[in-house]
Design a protein around this motif. Structure first.
Motif, PDB file in Angstrom:
ATOM      1  N   PRO A 228      37.312  49.523  41.877  1.00  0.00           N
ATOM      2  CA  PRO A 228      36.589  48.632  40.958  1.00  0.00           C
ATOM      3  C   PRO A 228      37.448  48.046  39.846  1.00  0.00           C
ATOM      4  O   PRO A 228      37.256  46.912  39.457  1.00  0.00           O
ATOM      5  N   MET A 229      38.407  48.834  39.311  1.00  0.00           N
ATOM      6  CA  MET A 229      39.121  48.383  38.117  1.00  0.00           C
ATOM      7  C   MET A 229      40.610  48.211  38.412  1.00  0.00           C
ATOM      8  O   MET A 229      41.280  49.146  38.852  1.00  0.00           O
ATOM      9  N   LEU A 230      41.139  47.023  38.142  1.00  0.00           N
ATOM     10  CA  LEU A 230      42.578  46.785  38.277  1.00  0.00           C
ATOM     11  C   LEU A 230      43.153  46.751  36.864  1.00  0.00           C
ATOM     12  O   LEU A 230      43.150  45.708  36.210  1.00  0.00           O
ATOM     13  N   ALA A 231      43.596  47.920  36.400  1.00  0.00           N
ATOM     14  CA  ALA A 231      44.021  48.050  34.998  1.00  0.00           C
ATOM     15  C   ALA A 231      45.537  47.829  34.884  1.00  0.00           C
ATOM     16  O   ALA A 231      45.982  46.694  34.804  1.00  0.00           O
ATOM     17  N   THR A 232      46.346  48.899  34.951  1.00  0.00           N
ATOM     18  CA  THR A 232      47.809  48.698  34.886  1.00  0.00           C
ATOM     19  C   THR A 232      48.353  48.182  36.209  1.00  0.00           C
ATOM     20  O   THR A 232      49.454  47.655  36.269  1.00  0.00           O
TER      21      THR A 232
ATOM     22  N   LEU B  36      34.178  47.792  31.511  1.00  0.00           N
ATOM     23  CA  LEU B  36      32.876  48.470  31.657  1.00  0.00           C
ATOM     24  C   LEU B  36      33.007  49.970  31.393  1.00  0.00           C
ATOM     25  O   LEU B  36      32.117  50.746  31.715  1.00  0.00           O
ATOM     26  N   GLY B  37      34.142  50.385  30.841  1.00  0.00           N
ATOM     27  CA  GLY B  37      34.372  51.819  30.629  1.00  0.00           C
ATOM     28  C   GLY B  37      35.034  52.418  31.847  1.00  0.00           C
ATOM     29  O   GLY B  37      35.733  51.732  32.594  1.00  0.00           O
ATOM     30  N   ASP B  38      34.794  53.707  32.072  1.00  0.00           N
ATOM     31  CA  ASP B  38      35.395  54.410  33.211  1.00  0.00           C
ATOM     32  C   ASP B  38      34.485  54.252  34.428  1.00  0.00           C
ATOM     33  O   ASP B  38      33.379  54.802  34.466  1.00  0.00           O
ATOM     34  N   ALA B  39      34.952  53.503  35.406  1.00  0.00           N
ATOM     35  CA  ALA B  39      34.098  53.186  36.554  1.00  0.00           C
ATOM     36  C   ALA B  39      33.702  54.452  37.317  1.00  0.00           C
ATOM     37  O   ALA B  39      32.555  54.586  37.761  1.00  0.00           O
ATOM     38  N   GLY B  40      34.639  55.391  37.469  1.00  0.00           N
ATOM     39  CA  GLY B  40      34.333  56.629  38.196  1.00  0.00           C
ATOM     40  C   GLY B  40      33.249  57.425  37.482  1.00  0.00           C
ATOM     41  O   GLY B  40      32.278  57.886  38.094  1.00  0.00           O
ATOM     42  N   ASP B  41      33.392  57.579  36.184  1.00  0.00           N
ATOM     43  CA  ASP B  41      32.389  58.326  35.420  1.00  0.00           C
ATOM     44  C   ASP B  41      31.030  57.645  35.477  1.00  0.00           C
ATOM     45  O   ASP B  41      29.990  58.298  35.601  1.00  0.00           O
TER      46      ASP B  41
ATOM     47  N   HIS C 111      44.822  53.015  25.737  1.00  0.00           N
ATOM     48  CA  HIS C 111      44.533  54.086  26.702  1.00  0.00           C
ATOM     49  C   HIS C 111      44.419  53.539  28.123  1.00  0.00           C
ATOM     50  O   HIS C 111      43.852  54.194  28.993  1.00  0.00           O
ATOM     51  N   ALA C 112      44.904  52.334  28.333  1.00  0.00           N
ATOM     52  CA  ALA C 112      44.887  51.677  29.650  1.00  0.00           C
ATOM     53  C   ALA C 112      43.471  51.407  30.152  1.00  0.00           C
ATOM     54  O   ALA C 112      43.245  51.349  31.358  1.00  0.00           O
ATOM     55  N   TYR C 113      42.525  51.252  29.228  1.00  0.00           N
ATOM     56  CA  TYR C 113      41.189  50.766  29.604  1.00  0.00           C
ATOM     57  C   TYR C 113      41.153  49.251  29.461  1.00  0.00           C
ATOM     58  O   TYR C 113      41.790  48.688  28.559  1.00  0.00           O
ATOM     59  N   ILE C 114      40.386  48.628  30.350  1.00  0.00           N
ATOM     60  CA  ILE C 114      40.281  47.174  30.308  1.00  0.00           C
ATOM     61  C   ILE C 114      39.287  46.774  29.207  1.00  0.00           C
ATOM     62  O   ILE C 114      38.206  47.359  29.087  1.00  0.00           O
ATOM     63  N   ILE C 115      39.680  45.765  28.417  1.00  0.00           N
ATOM     64  CA  ILE C 115      38.818  45.230  27.360  1.00  0.00           C
ATOM     65  C   ILE C 115      38.343  43.838  27.770  1.00  0.00           C
ATOM     66  O   ILE C 115      39.184  43.010  28.130  1.00  0.00           O
TER      67      ILE C 115
HETATM   68  N1  URA Z   1      39.810  52.564  35.131  1.00  0.00           N
HETATM   69  C1  URA Z   1      38.538  52.456  34.707  1.00  0.00           C
HETATM   70  O1  URA Z   1      37.643  53.074  35.271  1.00  0.00           O
HETATM   71  N2  URA Z   1      38.268  51.643  33.679  1.00  0.00           N
HETATM   72  C2  URA Z   1      39.214  50.934  33.025  1.00  0.00           C
HETATM   73  O2  URA Z   1      38.899  50.197  32.096  1.00  0.00           O
HETATM   74  C3  URA Z   1      40.539  51.069  33.486  1.00  0.00           C
HETATM   75  C4  URA Z   1      40.812  51.892  34.536  1.00  0.00           C
END
Ligand code: URA
Length: 209
Positions: free
Chosen positions: A132-136, A198-203, A191-195
């Motif tokens: 779901p998330m393409l962060a770094t 949507l937060g932590d997709a796994g959680d 913290h390598a979260y996307i701004i």
């Molecule tokens: N993984 C996530 O679940 N969310 C982010 O914002 C970045 C990485």
């Protein structure tokens, strides 16, 4: 250089807004991710080749089109990628599913593969890596490299939300892998979260927070 396809279909964008909302609970989040994945699968498979075959309707024989050529494999990056698998399988029920699990070594910060089980014929399949998330871009790059090392030659990456840093990282490392994405957000935080993301997709998928 690989292409980036931004999926701006109104249904995808509407559902994306719902999953971004912090008040959307896990059950609804999971359902929406599945629905978005199904809609994205529709777009991602636009270039699948067709061939003519003869069939017989109750009235007469006719030539008609069916999918031809290479088969498809779906490869979720554990764990959040799991949320996208059912949506893809709804449209591609014959696809095989591989799994790849990575963690970041706390010393080297390099991604380490802890699980990788792929269809045996990956070299004959069009593989769709989902996360779901393409962060770094670190996990996507490592997953794609592991899959290439197993012989895969045709790979697409499908994500819900990305950011310029992650997209550039994948494009630089894997210029042969096209990226399909519903939104490209502003940037990463410390913290390598996307701004805004949507937060932590796994959680959010699995209710672990
Ligand atoms: N993984 C996530 O679940 N969310 C982010 O914002 C970045 C990485």
């Amino acid at each position: 250089m690989s292409k980036v396809f931004e999926m701006n279909h109104p249904l995808i964008q509407h559902k994306l807004s719902l999953i971004r909302d912090k008040n959307t609970g896990s059950k609804e989040f999971r359902e929406l991710v599945k629905e978005m994945s199904m809609l994205m699968a529709f777009e991602v498979t636009r270039d699948l080749p067709l061939e003519e075959v003869e069939i017989e309707t109750p009235i007469c024989k006719m030539m008609t089109k069916v999918l031809s050529g290479r088969k498809v494999g779906i490869v979720p990056i554990l764990r959040a990628g799991l949320g996208m698998v059912d949506g893809f399988l709804n449209l591609l029920p014959a696809a095989k599913v591989g799994h790849i699990g990575l963690y970041r070594d706390p010393q080297t910060l390099e991604p380490v593969e802890y699980y990788c089980k792929l269809p045996t014929d990956v070299n004959e399949r069009d593989l769709i890596v989902v996360d779901p998330m393409l962060a770094t871009g670190g996990s996507a790059n490592a997953a794609i490299q592991f899959i290439k090392n197993k012989g895969a030659a045709s790979i697409k990456l499908v994500c819900l939300i990305g950011c310029p840093e992650g997209i550039a990282a994948v494009q630089n490392t894997h210029p042969d892998v096209d990226i399909y994405i519903a939104a490209i957000d502003e940037k990463l935080n410390d913290h390598a979260y996307i701004i805004p993301g949507l937060g932590d997709a796994g959680d959010r998928l699995f209710g672990t927070k």
